[in-house]
Design an enzyme around this catalytic site. Structure first.
Site, mmCIF file in Angstrom:
data_model
loop_
_atom_site.group_PDB
_atom_site.id
_atom_site.type_symbol
_atom_site.label_atom_id
_atom_site.label_comp_id
_atom_site.label_asym_id
_atom_site.label_seq_id
_atom_site.Cartn_x
_atom_site.Cartn_y
_atom_site.Cartn_z
ATOM 1 N N GLU A 157 33.349 -152.438 -61.757
ATOM 2 C CA GLU A 157 32.040 -152.550 -62.411
ATOM 3 C C GLU A 157 30.913 -152.348 -61.397
ATOM 4 O O GLU A 157 29.903 -151.715 -61.703
ATOM 5 C CB GLU A 157 31.874 -153.929 -63.060
ATOM 6 C CG GLU A 157 32.786 -154.186 -64.236
ATOM 7 C CD GLU A 157 32.620 -155.589 -64.767
ATOM 8 O OE1 GLU A 157 31.989 -155.732 -65.832
ATOM 9 O OE2 GLU A 157 33.097 -156.547 -64.115
ATOM 10 N N TYR B 130 2.064 -156.435 -67.796
ATOM 11 C CA TYR B 130 3.460 -156.157 -68.166
ATOM 12 C C TYR B 130 4.048 -154.982 -67.400
ATOM 13 O O TYR B 130 5.262 -154.890 -67.258
ATOM 14 C CB TYR B 130 3.654 -156.006 -69.677
ATOM 15 C CG TYR B 130 2.805 -154.990 -70.378
ATOM 16 C CD1 TYR B 130 3.076 -153.645 -70.294
ATOM 17 C CD2 TYR B 130 1.740 -155.394 -71.169
ATOM 18 C CE1 TYR B 130 2.300 -152.714 -70.959
ATOM 19 C CE2 TYR B 130 0.961 -154.474 -71.839
ATOM 20 C CZ TYR B 130 1.249 -153.128 -71.724
ATOM 21 O OH TYR B 130 0.481 -152.210 -72.381
ATOM 22 N N GLU C 150 24.124 -164.280 -65.084
ATOM 23 C CA GLU C 150 23.406 -165.542 -64.950
ATOM 24 C C GLU C 150 22.572 -165.557 -63.669
ATOM 25 O O GLU C 150 21.433 -166.020 -63.648
ATOM 26 C CB GLU C 150 24.384 -166.727 -64.933
ATOM 27 C CG GLU C 150 25.100 -166.968 -66.241
ATOM 28 C CD GLU C 150 26.399 -166.180 -66.412
ATOM 29 O OE1 GLU C 150 26.557 -165.091 -65.795
ATOM 30 O OE2 GLU C 150 27.259 -166.645 -67.173
ATOM 31 N N LYS D 96 24.732 -156.610 -71.073
ATOM 32 C CA LYS D 96 25.520 -155.457 -70.625
ATOM 33 C C LYS D 96 25.935 -154.716 -71.884
ATOM 34 O O LYS D 96 26.635 -155.253 -72.740
ATOM 35 C CB LYS D 96 26.748 -155.894 -69.833
ATOM 36 C CG LYS D 96 27.582 -154.709 -69.339
ATOM 37 C CD LYS D 96 28.786 -155.166 -68.535
ATOM 38 C CE LYS D 96 28.362 -155.428 -67.124
ATOM 39 N NZ LYS D 96 29.522 -155.622 -66.215
#
Length: 129
Positions: A26, A58, A77, A103
Site C-alpha cells: 500500500e 479554505y 487515524e 481510502k
C-alpha cells in the site's frame, strides 16, 4: 440585528493520491483518498468586512491537508490527528475540527466505496464544541 450562532469553514471531499497503509504494498503503490474537513471558526468579522484576512482561508486549509496527505503513514487515524493538530497550530482560534479521511476502494476484498476514519477534535485553547 443578526447573531451568528455557529460558523464553520468546510473542505468537502478533496481528492488525493497518497501512500498510506499498514501493508508495504500500500505504501509502495498508493491509493486514492477523499478528505473532508469542517473547522469551527468564528468568521463574524469576515462576514462584516468581506476581507479574506479575517477568516480561515479554505485555500490555505486545502494546502495544509494536501501537505499532511503527502506524508506516508500506516494508519489513517495518524493522518487525521496530524491534520487536526496542524489546523489548531495555524489557526489557534479554531474551536474544533471534524476530519474524515477515506481510502477509496480499500484492498480488503470487500465491495465498498471506501473505508476510513472520522475524528472530532476540540481545541483545548478554546474549549468550544
Amino acid at each position: 440585528m443578526t447573531t451568528i450562532a455557529r460558523s464553520e469553514v468546510l473542505l468537502c471531499e478533496a481528492r488525493f493520491y497518497a501512500f498510506h497503509g499498514v501493508m508495504p504494498q500500500e505504501r509502495k503503490v498508493g491509493a486514492e483518498y477523499t478528505v473532508s474537513v469542517t473547522v469551527g471558526y468564528d468568521y463574524a468579522k469576515a462576514a462584516e468586512s468581506d476581507e479574506v484576512d479575517d477568516t480561515l482561508n479554505y485555500a490555505e486549509l486545502y494546502e495544509l491537508v494536501k501537505h499532511e496527505m503527502q506524508q506516508p503513514s500506516k494508519l489513517l487515524e495518524h493522518v487525521a490527528l496530524r491534520m487536526g493538530e496542524a489546523i489548531f497550530q495555524k489557526w489557534s482560534q479554531a474551536a474544533y475540527a471534524d476530519i474524515r479521511v477515506m481510502k477509496n476502494n480499500p484492498p480488503m476484498g470487500a465491495a465498498c466505496a471506501g473505508a476510513g476514519v472520522n475524528l472530532h477534535l476540540v481545541n483545548d485553547k478554546t474549549k468550544k464544541c
